[in-house]
Write a protein that holds these residues in place. Structure first.
Motif, PDB file in Angstrom:
ATOM      1  N   ALA A 108       0.833  -1.202   0.000  1.00 39.61           N
ATOM      2  CA  ALA A 108       0.000   0.000   0.000  1.00 39.61           C
ATOM      3  C   ALA A 108       0.873   1.259   0.000  1.00 39.61           C
ATOM      4  O   ALA A 108       0.446   2.331  -0.429  1.00 39.61           O
ATOM      5  CB  ALA A 108      -0.917  -0.003   1.224  1.00 39.61           C
ATOM      6  N   ALA A 131      -5.401  10.459  -3.932  1.00 41.03           N
ATOM      7  CA  ALA A 131      -6.793  10.031  -3.992  1.00 41.03           C
ATOM      8  C   ALA A 131      -7.098   9.045  -2.873  1.00 41.03           C
ATOM      9  O   ALA A 131      -6.197   8.575  -2.170  1.00 41.03           O
ATOM     10  CB  ALA A 131      -7.063   9.401  -5.356  1.00 41.03           C
ATOM     11  N   GLY A 151      -7.475   5.727  -1.112  1.00 44.19           N
ATOM     12  CA  GLY A 151      -6.782   4.461  -1.326  1.00 44.19           C
ATOM     13  C   GLY A 151      -5.345   4.597  -1.770  1.00 44.19           C
ATOM     14  O   GLY A 151      -4.662   3.595  -2.011  1.00 44.19           O
ATOM     15  N   ALA A 152      -4.836   5.818  -1.862  1.00 45.22           N
ATOM     16  CA  ALA A 152      -3.462   6.029  -2.341  1.00 45.22           C
ATOM     17  C   ALA A 152      -2.421   5.555  -1.336  1.00 45.22           C
ATOM     18  O   ALA A 152      -1.261   5.340  -1.702  1.00 45.22           O
ATOM     19  CB  ALA A 152      -3.244   7.512  -2.667  1.00 45.22           C
ATOM     20  N   GLY A 153      -2.830   5.430  -0.060  1.00 49.46           N
ATOM     21  CA  GLY A 153      -1.873   4.978   0.963  1.00 49.46           C
ATOM     22  C   GLY A 153      -1.545   6.052   1.991  1.00 49.46           C
ATOM     23  O   GLY A 153      -0.627   5.886   2.811  1.00 49.46           O
ATOM     24  N   LYS A 154      -2.319   7.131   2.007  1.00 48.00           N
ATOM     25  CA  LYS A 154      -2.024   8.271   2.892  1.00 48.00           C
ATOM     26  C   LYS A 154      -2.124   7.879   4.375  1.00 48.00           C
ATOM     27  O   LYS A 154      -1.223   8.170   5.162  1.00 48.00           O
ATOM     28  CB  LYS A 154      -2.988   9.446   2.600  1.00 48.00           C
ATOM     29  CG  LYS A 154      -2.972   9.929   1.157  1.00 48.00           C
ATOM     30  CD  LYS A 154      -3.873  11.127   0.924  1.00 48.00           C
ATOM     31  CE  LYS A 154      -5.348  10.888   1.213  1.00 48.00           C
ATOM     32  NZ  LYS A 154      -5.953   9.836   0.350  1.00 48.00           N
ATOM     33  N   THR A 183      -2.093   4.879   5.674  1.00 47.99           N
ATOM     34  CA  THR A 183      -1.098   3.848   5.973  1.00 47.99           C
ATOM     35  C   THR A 183       0.255   4.500   6.260  1.00 47.99           C
ATOM     36  O   THR A 183       0.953   4.127   7.211  1.00 47.99           O
ATOM     37  CB  THR A 183      -0.984   2.863   4.788  1.00 47.99           C
ATOM     38  OG1 THR A 183      -2.283   2.298   4.536  1.00 47.99           O
ATOM     39  CG2 THR A 183      -0.011   1.745   5.072  1.00 47.99           C
ATOM     40  N   ALA A 187      -2.898  -6.096  10.484  1.00 47.71           N
ATOM     41  CA  ALA A 187      -2.741  -6.719   9.161  1.00 47.71           C
ATOM     42  C   ALA A 187      -1.605  -6.091   8.357  1.00 47.71           C
ATOM     43  O   ALA A 187      -1.146  -6.666   7.365  1.00 47.71           O
ATOM     44  CB  ALA A 187      -4.052  -6.598   8.384  1.00 47.71           C
ATOM     45  N   GLU A 243      -7.825  10.204  11.013  1.00 49.54           N
ATOM     46  CA  GLU A 243      -8.912  10.449  10.082  1.00 49.54           C
ATOM     47  C   GLU A 243     -10.247  10.301  10.816  1.00 49.54           C
ATOM     48  O   GLU A 243     -10.402   9.437  11.673  1.00 49.54           O
ATOM     49  CB  GLU A 243      -8.793   9.380   8.977  1.00 49.54           C
ATOM     50  CG  GLU A 243      -9.601   9.609   7.755  1.00 49.54           C
ATOM     51  CD  GLU A 243      -9.312   8.514   6.715  1.00 49.54           C
ATOM     52  OE1 GLU A 243      -8.205   8.498   6.158  1.00 49.54           O
ATOM     53  OE2 GLU A 243     -10.198   7.683   6.490  1.00 49.54           O
TER      54      GLU A 243
HETATM   55  N1  LIG Z   1      -6.794  -3.430   6.848  1.00 46.08           N
HETATM   56  C1  LIG Z   1      -6.516  -3.464   5.549  1.00 46.08           C
HETATM   57  N2  LIG Z   1      -6.394  -4.653   4.913  1.00 46.08           N
HETATM   58  C2  LIG Z   1      -6.110  -4.725   3.606  1.00 46.08           C
HETATM   59  N3  LIG Z   1      -5.889  -3.645   2.818  1.00 46.08           N
HETATM   60  C3  LIG Z   1      -5.997  -2.441   3.386  1.00 46.08           C
HETATM   61  C4  LIG Z   1      -6.310  -2.268   4.777  1.00 46.08           C
HETATM   62  N4  LIG Z   1      -6.345  -0.946   5.059  1.00 46.08           N
HETATM   63  C5  LIG Z   1      -6.062  -0.302   3.898  1.00 46.08           C
HETATM   64  N5  LIG Z   1      -5.856  -1.206   2.900  1.00 46.08           N
HETATM   65  C6  LIG Z   1      -5.520  -0.890   1.508  1.00 46.08           C
HETATM   66  O1  LIG Z   1      -4.338  -0.130   1.459  1.00 46.08           O
HETATM   67  C7  LIG Z   1      -4.430   0.874   0.465  1.00 46.08           C
HETATM   68  C8  LIG Z   1      -4.161   2.247   1.092  1.00 46.08           C
HETATM   69  O2  LIG Z   1      -5.175   2.548   2.035  1.00 46.08           O
HETATM   70  P1  LIG Z   1      -5.132   3.862   2.891  1.00 46.08           P
HETATM   71  O3  LIG Z   1      -3.771   4.019   3.471  1.00 46.08           O
HETATM   72  O4  LIG Z   1      -6.272   3.836   3.834  1.00 46.08           O
HETATM   73  O5  LIG Z   1      -5.338   4.995   1.767  1.00 46.08           O
HETATM   74  P2  LIG Z   1      -5.839   6.513   1.883  1.00 46.08           P
HETATM   75  O6  LIG Z   1      -5.693   6.925   3.306  1.00 46.08           O
HETATM   76  O7  LIG Z   1      -4.971   7.266   0.943  1.00 46.08           O
HETATM   77  O8  LIG Z   1      -7.272   6.521   1.442  1.00 46.08           O
HETATM   78  C9  LIG Z   1      -5.806   0.745  -0.154  1.00 46.08           C
HETATM   79  O9  LIG Z   1      -5.699   0.006  -1.331  1.00 46.08           O
HETATM   80  C10 LIG Z   1      -6.588  -0.010   0.892  1.00 46.08           C
HETATM   81  O10 LIG Z   1      -7.603  -0.784   0.286  1.00 46.08           O
END
Ligand SMILES: Nc1ncnc2c1ncn2[C@@H]1O[C@H](COP(=O)(O)OP(=O)(O)O)[C@@H](O)[C@H]1O
Ligand SMILES: [Mg+2]
Length: 261
Positions: A27, A46, A48-51, A53, A65, A98
């Motif tokens: 991610a 956007a 799902g970009a990984g912000k 994370t 996870a 968030e």
């Molecule tokens: N608990 C999780 N298990 C599996 N994939 C995850 C989990 N949390 C986030 N993701 C995936 O990691 C990617 C980045 O998510 P996220 O960091 O929440 O992005 P953002 O904050 O930019 O919207 C996305 O593709 C999301 O689906």
């Protein structure tokens, strides 16, 4: 490296960080950032970009996870990934998560005091006054249950609670999410005042680029977990392709700090 003086921002380095959820494609992929004390950097990207994370990896609040596959994070030269979230908190790191997480069944005052559990008792009153100076709307609400506040008030409270801990590095995850446009401008105006105190370093992730841009010196564009562009704000604004896709065709560059209104 010696720790910076209290009341000064921390330096933050993120070095080729890779975070993956299970066996899915990472991610966050090879993300590097370099913030000097007092800097305000903006990560845009956007859904799902990984912000989130990325911010959670820095704060030590990744979900079970998620796995740090490679890379490292240093704050004032200390390797953060070796520390749990509590130790990072003691080092002066705070994350405003968030979705403006406040304790809904506690009063506004108790939410703010909860943020001060590591602050010397003799300093708590002064910190509270600083929070009310930045967010005057909170002062008459101190006895109110946080769950009864409006979205904008809850976001102010979430930021205020983080400030009560006298952070040296403040991470903000989409502070504008779900707020009406006027409130969004207000929140970023307050964050600009807080940044101007030069007591902390700020890393903000946002989808609302237009609102957040004026307070940042540097911009990073996160695309599918990778930084597709990084540079000074003025350069970001000057690039027509970014200006059009992120800011709209009618965008005019913001005046440098200290000029204009
Ligand atoms: N608990 C999780 N298990 C599996 N994939 C995850 C989990 N949390 C986030 N993701 C995936 O990691 C990617 C980045 O998510 P996220 O960091 O929440 O992005 P953002 O904050 O930019 O919207 C996305 O593709 C999301 O689906
Ligand atoms: Mg997010």
């Amino acid at each position: 490296m010696t720790a910076a003086a209290a009341g000064a921002g921390a330096a933050l380095q993120v070095d080729r960080l890779v975070i993956a959820y299970g066996v899915a494609a990472p991610a966050v992929r090879e993300v590097s950032l370099d913030l000097a004390p007092g800097d305000v950097h903006l990560v845009v990207g956007a859904n799902g970009a990984g912000k989130s994370t990325l911010l959670n990896a820095i704060a030590g609040t990744l979900q079970a996870a998620a796995k740090l596959v490679a890379g490292h994070v240093t704050m004032d030269g200390s390797r953060l990934e070796r520390w749990g979230p509590a130790r990072r908190c003691r080092a002066g790191l705070r994350l405003v998560m968030e979705g403006r997480r406040v304790f809904p069944d506690l009063t506004v005052a108790d939410n703010l005091l909860a943020g001060a559990h590591l602050t010397p008792r003799s300093a708590v009153r002064a910190e509270l006054e600083k929070v009310f100076a930045h967010f005057p709307a909170l002062r008459p609400l101190t006895a109110r249950m946080a769950g009864q506040l409006s979205g904008g008030e809850q976001q102010m409270l979430a930021i205020g609670r983080a400030l009560m801990g006298r952070p040296r590095l403040l991470l903000l995850d989409e502070p504008s999410l779900g707020l009406a446009p006027l409130l969004v401008d207000d929140i970023f105006g307050r964050l600009e005042e807080i940044a101007a105190r030069k007591e902390l370093t700020m890393l903000i992730v946002e989808q609302n680029v237009t609102a957040a841009l004026p307070i940042a010196s540097h911009v990073h564009v996160l695309t599918d977990g990778q930084l597709s562009w990084s540079g000074p704000r003025e350069e970001f604004e000057g690039m027509s392709s970014f200006a059009v896709s992120y800011l709209g065709a009618n965008h005019r560059p913001t005046a440098p700090h200290g000029e204009g209104s």
